[in-house]
Each structure stands twice: as structure tokens, then as C-alpha cells.
Design a protein around this motif. Structure first.
Motif, PDB file in Angstrom:
ATOM      1  N   UNK A   1       0.844  -1.207   0.000  1.00 37.39           N
ATOM      2  CA  UNK A   1       0.000   0.000   0.000  1.00 37.39           C
ATOM      3  C   UNK A   1       0.875   1.252   0.000  1.00 37.39           C
ATOM      4  N   UNK A   2       1.915   1.266   0.821  1.00 36.31           N
ATOM      5  CA  UNK A   2       2.809   2.422   0.901  1.00 36.31           C
ATOM      6  C   UNK A   2       3.453   2.705  -0.461  1.00 36.31           C
ATOM      7  N   UNK A   3       3.992   1.669  -1.098  1.00 38.57           N
ATOM      8  CA  UNK A   3       4.660   1.881  -2.383  1.00 38.57           C
ATOM      9  C   UNK A   3       3.675   2.244  -3.483  1.00 38.57           C
ATOM     10  N   UNK A   4       2.465   1.729  -3.433  1.00 41.45           N
ATOM     11  CA  UNK A   4       1.454   2.088  -4.413  1.00 41.45           C
ATOM     12  C   UNK A   4       1.061   3.556  -4.265  1.00 41.45           C
ATOM     13  N   UNK A   5       0.827   3.997  -3.048  1.00 43.57           N
ATOM     14  CA  UNK A   5       0.477   5.390  -2.811  1.00 43.57           C
ATOM     15  C   UNK A   5       1.638   6.306  -3.197  1.00 43.57           C
ATOM     16  N   UNK A   6       2.857   5.898  -2.867  1.00 46.69           N
ATOM     17  CA  UNK A   6       4.031   6.709  -3.246  1.00 46.69           C
ATOM     18  C   UNK A   6       4.149   6.832  -4.748  1.00 46.69           C
ATOM     19  N   UNK A   7       3.884   5.747  -5.446  1.00 47.30           N
ATOM     20  CA  UNK A   7       3.957   5.766  -6.911  1.00 47.30           C
ATOM     21  C   UNK A   7       2.884   6.679  -7.495  1.00 47.30           C
TER      22      UNK A   7
END
Length: 61
Positions: free
Chosen positions: A51-57
Motif C-alpha cells: 500500500x505504501x509503495x502504491x500510494x508513493x507511486x
């Protein structure tokens, strides 16, 4: 290895809330609480990281 995949399936089913009470009780008889807890913790960390990496992307674009 079969026991590991059984425990993994049990934890994933519990995450989605689709595990029956009979299956849950059988899993606790077959697997130790510590192994289920370790698998659940690892899957939770992977979920939060995804979730963190998806939101960051998404926010970087």
C-alpha cells in the motif's frame, strides 16, 4: 512444506474473513499459534509495504 502452505492458506483466509469456524478450530489443532502469528505478521508487513509503495507511486506522478 505442506504444513507451511496449509498455515499460509489459513492465514490468508482469515485476513479476508472467509474462514469457517470448523476450519479455524482445525487449524489451531494442526498448526502452532506461533507459526500462524509469524506468517500473519509477515503478510501484514508485506500488505502495508505494498500500500505504501502504491500510494508513493501514485503521488509521484
Amino acid at each position: 512444506m505442506k504444513k507451511f502452505f496449509g498455515a499460509l492458506q489459513s492465514v490468508v483466509a482469515a485476513f479476508f474473513g472467509v474462514q469457517s469456524e470448523d476450519k479455524r478450530q482445525a487449524d489451531f489443532k494442526e498448526h502452532s499459534l506461533s507459526s500462524l502469528a509469524v506468517i500473519a505478521l509477515i503478510l501484514f508487513i508485506l500488505f502495508v509495504a505494498a500500500i505504501y509503495f502504491t500510494v508513493s507511486l501514485v503521488l509521484n506522478t
